[in-house]
Scaffold this motif. Sequence first.
Motif, PDB file in Angstrom:
ATOM      1  N   GLY A 159       0.817  -1.212   0.000  1.00 55.54           N
ATOM      2  CA  GLY A 159       0.000   0.000   0.000  1.00 55.54           C
ATOM      3  C   GLY A 159       0.846   1.255   0.000  1.00 55.54           C
ATOM      4  N   LEU A 160       1.922   1.240   0.772  1.00 58.55           N
ATOM      5  CA  LEU A 160       2.819   2.396   0.806  1.00 58.55           C
ATOM      6  C   LEU A 160       3.510   2.603  -0.542  1.00 58.55           C
ATOM      7  CD1 LEU A 160       4.435   1.916   4.327  1.00 58.55           C
ATOM      8  CD2 LEU A 160       2.867   3.732   3.637  1.00 58.55           C
ATOM      9  N   ARG A 161       3.893   1.492  -1.188  1.00 54.42           N
ATOM     10  CA  ARG A 161       4.538   1.606  -2.503  1.00 54.42           C
ATOM     11  C   ARG A 161       3.574   2.192  -3.535  1.00 54.42           C
ATOM     12  NH1 ARG A 161       5.943  -4.025  -2.696  1.00 54.42           N
ATOM     13  NH2 ARG A 161       5.274  -3.924  -4.874  1.00 54.42           N
ATOM     14  N   THR A 220       8.668   5.726   5.920  1.00 51.83           N
ATOM     15  CA  THR A 220       7.861   4.593   6.367  1.00 51.83           C
ATOM     16  C   THR A 220       8.114   3.363   5.497  1.00 51.83           C
ATOM     17  OG1 THR A 220       6.016   5.404   5.043  1.00 51.83           O
ATOM     18  CG2 THR A 220       6.014   5.979   7.372  1.00 51.83           C
ATOM     19  N   LEU A 221       8.507   3.562   4.244  1.00 53.11           N
ATOM     20  CA  LEU A 221       8.859   2.434   3.387  1.00 53.11           C
ATOM     21  C   LEU A 221      10.038   1.672   3.977  1.00 53.11           C
ATOM     22  CD1 LEU A 221       8.571   4.055  -0.140  1.00 53.11           C
ATOM     23  CD2 LEU A 221       7.220   2.159   0.723  1.00 53.11           C
ATOM     24  N   ARG A 222      11.028   2.383   4.426  1.00 52.89           N
ATOM     25  CA  ARG A 222      12.219   1.758   5.003  1.00 52.89           C
ATOM     26  C   ARG A 222      11.879   1.007   6.286  1.00 52.89           C
ATOM     27  NH1 ARG A 222      17.645   5.021   7.028  1.00 52.89           N
ATOM     28  NH2 ARG A 222      18.789   3.187   7.693  1.00 52.89           N
ATOM     29  N   THR A 223      11.072   1.627   7.134  1.00 50.02           N
ATOM     30  CA  THR A 223      10.760   0.976   8.411  1.00 50.02           C
ATOM     31  C   THR A 223       9.913  -0.281   8.205  1.00 50.02           C
ATOM     32  OG1 THR A 223       8.895   2.468   8.747  1.00 50.02           O
ATOM     33  CG2 THR A 223      10.968   3.057   9.803  1.00 50.02           C
ATOM     34  N   THR A 224       8.957  -0.235   7.282  1.00 48.50           N
ATOM     35  CA  THR A 224       8.151  -1.438   7.052  1.00 48.50           C
ATOM     36  C   THR A 224       8.992  -2.543   6.422  1.00 48.50           C
ATOM     37  OG1 THR A 224       7.331  -0.543   4.965  1.00 48.50           O
ATOM     38  CG2 THR A 224       5.918  -0.296   6.885  1.00 48.50           C
ATOM     39  N   ARG A 225       9.901  -2.171   5.536  1.00 46.31           N
ATOM     40  CA  ARG A 225      10.778  -3.170   4.916  1.00 46.31           C
ATOM     41  C   ARG A 225      11.638  -3.858   5.973  1.00 46.31           C
ATOM     42  NH1 ARG A 225      12.953   0.032   1.261  1.00 46.31           N
ATOM     43  NH2 ARG A 225      14.906   0.299   2.352  1.00 46.31           N
TER      44      ARG A 225
END
Length: 65
Positions: free
Chosen positions: A28-30, A43-48
């Motif tokens: 969803g973030l992507r 937030t992409l980095r943290t979820t990854r």
Amino acid sequence: MTKAAELRQKDVAGLEAEVKALQKAHFGLRMQKATQQLTNTSTLRTTRRDIARAKTILAEKQAAK
């Protein structure tokens, strides 16, 4: 952000569900980033990294069987 100690308390099925939920959130973030709706790209980095953390603990639990 999920802590490793919280993840270690879950069983294998719980960890698999957590990984699936994190991957869905990351997707969803992507999509938000692609449509330029995402303002906080960190937030992409943290979820990854949360996905990687959960997968690592899942692999440890599966290897311990």
